[in-house]
Each structure stands twice: as C-alpha cells, then as structure tokens.
Scaffold this motif. Structure first.
Motif, short mmCIF file in Angstrom:
data_model
loop_
_atom_site.label_atom_id
_atom_site.label_comp_id
_atom_site.label_asym_id
_atom_site.label_seq_id
_atom_site.Cartn_x
_atom_site.Cartn_y
_atom_site.Cartn_z
N LEU A 169 0.83 -1.20 0.00
CA LEU A 169 0.00 0.00 0.00
C LEU A 169 0.86 1.26 0.00
O LEU A 169 0.65 2.18 -0.78
N LEU A 170 1.86 1.29 0.87
CA LEU A 170 2.74 2.46 0.96
C LEU A 170 3.49 2.69 -0.34
O LEU A 170 3.61 3.83 -0.83
N ARG A 171 3.98 1.62 -0.93
CA ARG A 171 4.69 1.74 -2.20
C ARG A 171 3.74 2.24 -3.29
O ARG A 171 4.11 3.09 -4.11
N GLY A 172 2.52 1.73 -3.28
CA GLY A 172 1.54 2.17 -4.28
C GLY A 172 1.18 3.64 -4.14
O GLY A 172 1.06 4.36 -5.14
N LEU A 173 1.03 4.12 -2.90
CA LEU A 173 0.72 5.53 -2.67
C LEU A 173 1.85 6.43 -3.16
O LEU A 173 1.61 7.47 -3.77
N ALA A 174 3.08 6.01 -2.90
CA ALA A 174 4.23 6.80 -3.38
C ALA A 174 4.30 6.79 -4.90
O ALA A 174 4.60 7.82 -5.52
N ASP A 175 4.01 5.65 -5.50
CA ASP A 175 4.04 5.56 -6.96
C ASP A 175 3.00 6.46 -7.62
O ASP A 175 3.16 6.86 -8.77
N GLU A 176 1.94 6.78 -6.86
CA GLU A 176 0.92 7.71 -7.36
C GLU A 176 1.34 9.18 -7.20
O GLU A 176 0.59 10.08 -7.57
N GLY A 177 2.53 9.40 -6.65
CA GLY A 177 3.04 10.75 -6.49
C GLY A 177 2.72 11.39 -5.16
O GLY A 177 2.95 12.59 -4.96
N ARG A 178 2.20 10.61 -4.21
CA ARG A 178 1.89 11.17 -2.90
C ARG A 178 3.13 11.25 -2.01
O ARG A 178 4.11 10.55 -2.23
N THR A 179 3.02 12.09 -1.00
CA THR A 179 4.05 12.17 0.02
C THR A 179 3.72 11.13 1.09
O THR A 179 2.64 11.19 1.69
N VAL A 180 4.63 10.20 1.32
CA VAL A 180 4.39 9.11 2.27
C VAL A 180 5.46 9.17 3.36
O VAL A 180 6.65 9.01 3.08
N PHE A 181 5.02 9.38 4.59
CA PHE A 181 5.92 9.55 5.73
C PHE A 181 5.52 8.52 6.78
O PHE A 181 4.40 8.56 7.31
N VAL A 182 6.40 7.59 7.09
CA VAL A 182 6.03 6.48 7.96
C VAL A 182 7.10 6.22 9.01
O VAL A 182 8.28 6.11 8.71
N SER A 183 6.65 6.15 10.25
CA SER A 183 7.52 5.83 11.37
C SER A 183 7.36 4.35 11.71
O SER A 183 6.24 3.82 11.72
N SER A 184 8.47 3.68 11.98
CA SER A 184 8.39 2.26 12.33
C SER A 184 9.66 1.82 13.05
O SER A 184 10.75 2.36 12.82
N HIS A 185 9.49 0.83 13.94
CA HIS A 185 10.64 0.18 14.58
C HIS A 185 10.98 -1.13 13.88
O HIS A 185 11.94 -1.80 14.28
N LEU A 186 10.20 -1.52 12.86
CA LEU A 186 10.45 -2.77 12.14
C LEU A 186 11.49 -2.51 11.05
O LEU A 186 11.15 -2.13 9.93
N MET A 187 12.74 -2.72 11.39
CA MET A 187 13.82 -2.40 10.46
C MET A 187 13.75 -3.23 9.18
O MET A 187 14.04 -2.75 8.09
N SER A 188 13.36 -4.50 9.32
CA SER A 188 13.29 -5.36 8.13
C SER A 188 12.26 -4.83 7.15
O SER A 188 12.45 -4.88 5.93
N GLU A 189 11.16 -4.28 7.67
CA GLU A 189 10.13 -3.72 6.80
C GLU A 189 10.56 -2.40 6.20
O GLU A 189 10.31 -2.12 5.02
N MET A 190 11.20 -1.58 6.98
CA MET A 190 11.70 -0.31 6.46
C MET A 190 12.70 -0.55 5.33
O MET A 190 12.73 0.17 4.33
N ALA A 191 13.53 -1.59 5.49
CA ALA A 191 14.53 -1.90 4.47
C ALA A 191 13.87 -2.27 3.15
O ALA A 191 14.41 -2.00 2.07
N LEU A 192 12.67 -2.87 3.23
CA LEU A 192 11.96 -3.28 2.03
C LEU A 192 11.07 -2.19 1.46
O LEU A 192 10.70 -2.23 0.29
N THR A 193 10.70 -1.22 2.29
CA THR A 193 9.67 -0.25 1.90
C THR A 193 10.19 1.14 1.60
O THR A 193 9.78 1.78 0.63
N ALA A 194 11.10 1.65 2.43
CA ALA A 194 11.48 3.07 2.34
C ALA A 194 12.52 3.32 1.25
O ALA A 194 13.42 2.52 1.03
N ASP A 195 12.37 4.46 0.59
CA ASP A 195 13.36 4.94 -0.38
C ASP A 195 14.34 5.89 0.28
O ASP A 195 15.51 5.97 -0.11
N HIS A 196 13.83 6.62 1.26
CA HIS A 196 14.62 7.67 1.91
C HIS A 196 14.42 7.54 3.42
O HIS A 196 13.38 7.07 3.88
N LEU A 197 15.43 7.94 4.19
CA LEU A 197 15.35 7.84 5.64
C LEU A 197 15.65 9.17 6.31
O LEU A 197 16.57 9.89 5.91
N ILE A 198 14.86 9.46 7.32
CA ILE A 198 15.18 10.53 8.25
C ILE A 198 15.35 9.86 9.61
O ILE A 198 14.40 9.30 10.15
#
Length: 320
Positions: A169-198
């Motif tokens: 879902l998050l990847r799809g929202l970003a592909d539609e050109g939306r701004t997607v900002f997600v906080s998580s402690h699941l590093m394995s998921e962040m590694a698969l999902t995020a393009d950029h990190l703060i």
C-alpha cells in the motif's frame, strides 16, 4: 510535501525536539526512524497541530495544519489506532468523519474495501483486535484521498499478510506521487519499503539520506567463509586492518578483505572452499551504529540470565 523547520519543544527540562529540521518529499516512501524518546511522535503531533512547538514551524503543502481548509484532503494521518469510540461500528466511525468534509458513503465503502474491513464494517469497534484497529486507522487516513499520508507504526499488530499488505500500500501511494511519511521500529520492513530515511535521536536529525546511502555509509560488512581447512586459511589471510573470527571449526567471519581476495588466497594455497559469501551491513546495523549514543533507555541483556543463575545458586545451597 511536509516541511519541518528548526522545531524545538521542551517538556520541563527535557528537550523533546532540539532544532528538528527536514523535508518529506512526494513520490517516495520516507521512513522516520529513531529510538524511543527520539522525538518522532512529538514531531508528528506538531505537524498535525496537536502539540505546539516552542519555536520553529511545520507545514503541510506550504501551510500550517490549522490553516488547511479541508485537512482530510490534504493530509491523512494515523497516530493512535485505538483512540475511537468503542460502541460505534467501523462504517459509522468512518461516516461520521467523512461528514465533516462532505465525503459520501461511496468513498467510505471504498476505503473499507481497500483496507480489508468490508466484512466487519458493521461490527462494534470494541470488538476489534489491534490489527483491525490499525486497518481502520489507515482507512481514516485515506478517507479524503490526501496528497500526504503520515503513519506512525502502521504495521503494529498486523499479521504477516497484513504487513505485506501495508508495504505494498505504501509503495503504491508513493508511486501515485503522494508524500508518504512512515515511522516504524520494524527495520526489516523499512529496508523493504522506504526509499529515503530521516533518522533522529535526542530531538535532532542524525541522518537525512537515501536508504542506499545510509546502509552503505555504515561500517564495512564481512565475508562468511566455510572450509574444511578454515584454520589453515585463517593463518594466511590475516593482515593489518583484517579481522578474522572463527565461528566454528569450519567457518570464519572476515572483515577487511573482499570475498574475491579471500578466494584468490585460498586458491593459491590449494585450500578448499565450500562457501564464500559477502554480508553487507543491514539497516538495523547501520541504525544501531548511528543512534547508539542517543538511546535513552539501555537494557542489560544479561540481567535476566544473571538473576536466574543467582536464584538457582541460592536454591542449590538451601538445605531445606
């Protein structure tokens, strides 16, 4: 787009935010990482106008949240999945929120289907599990079809299928050109999902880079070597700057040499290799390396074992 400009926020003598400064851009998934107490939730609350910063500014599409004419159409957010009235049904909860923005029932049913809650749309919210509540919270965030989506720990309580779903879902929202900002402690998921990190710690931004830059900037990885002649190999691959650790009689972990170099040395010496595998730094390793000095709460992993051992020793000495 979300812009956070030099936010500061104190709770008494504690600086929750200490000059927080970053921009979340459209078209990519931006992960928001940091240890507990780093300032992630406070930043999100300030962005939504739920907390007031002592100084600095946070804007959504160039405006303060309070100045947005129709907030649900600008930014959809999930901070607390369980902060709902338990006697309502899922559908009525969404309908009530939708009515504040003139959103029709068709969109309510659409987001219920999108998050997989159609079959329980008429169930009372008090009967919802944490995972179901998370899905409802995401439905609320998507209700106004916003250009900006901000989610705090969206995978919390989800089963493996649900985690895969939120990732897609998050990847799809970003592909539609939306701004997607997600906080998580699941590093394995962040590694698969995020393009950029703060990455934040102690109320400050520690890193604001692409995922690839963040991981590659960590300490060098290692090489796993499996060989029936591992100890002979160990004796000839050592050098300044090379660390060799025996993980078993037939396995070595080598830092400071490439897999190609190790293979060439083994071949020259006529030694047999069964496996030669490069282990790149993981997101978790890079994160721990960067944030370790800002972690507010360190546990002692040996405490429970020590306590158990002490109790066992005391019992063995008890004559009764």
């Amino acid at each position: 787009m979300i812009e956070v400009e030099y936010l500061s926020k104190h709770y008494g003598s504690i600086a929750a935010l200490d000059g927080m400064n970053f921009t979340v851009r459209p078209g990519i998934v931006t992960g928001f990482l940091g240890p507990n107490g780093a300032g992630k939730s406070t930043s999100m609350r300030v962005i939504l106008g739920l907390d007031k910063a002592d100084s600095g500014r946070a804007t959504v599409n160039g405006k303060d949240y309070r100045d947005l004419a129709a907030p649900l159409h600008e930014i959809g957010a999930l901070l607390e999945a369980k902060s709902v009235e338990g006697s309502r049904t899922a559908r009525n909860q969404l309908r009530g929120i939708a009515a504040t923005h003139g959103i029709g029932d068709a969109r309510v049913d659409e987001v219920l289907h999108m998050v997989g809650l159609t079959d329980v749309a008429h169930h009372r919210l008090r009967t919802f599990s944490l995972g179901m509540s998370q899905r409802l919270g995401i439905a609320i965030a998507l209700l106004g079809d916003p250009a900006v989506v901000m989610l705090d720990e969206p995978a919390n309580g989800l089963d493996p299928d649900g985690i895969k779903w939120i990732r897609e879902l998050l990847r799809g929202l970003a592909d539609e050109g939306r701004t997607v900002f997600v906080s998580s402690h699941l590093m394995s998921e962040m590694a698969l999902t995020a393009d950029h990190l703060i990455v934040v710690g102690a109320g400050r931004v520690l890193a604001d880079v692409s995922m690839s830059e963040f991981v590659s900037g960590a300490s060098a990885g290692s090489v796993l070597v499996r060989s029936p002649q591992a100890q002979k190999l160990r004796g000839i691959i050592g050098a300044d700057g090379v660390t060799v650790t025996s993980t078993s009689a037939t396995e070595l972990e080598v830092s400071g040499r490439s897999a190609a170099s190790i293979g060439e040395i083994a071949a020259s010496a006529g030694l047999v290799l069964h496996e030669l595998a490069t282990r790149s730094p993981s997101l978790e390793q890079a994160f721990m390396e960067l944030t370790n000095s800002t972690v507010a709460y360190h546990g002692d992993s040996g405490t429970a074992h020590h306590a158990a051992s002490t109790a066992a020793a005391s019992t063995s000495k008890d004559p009764s």
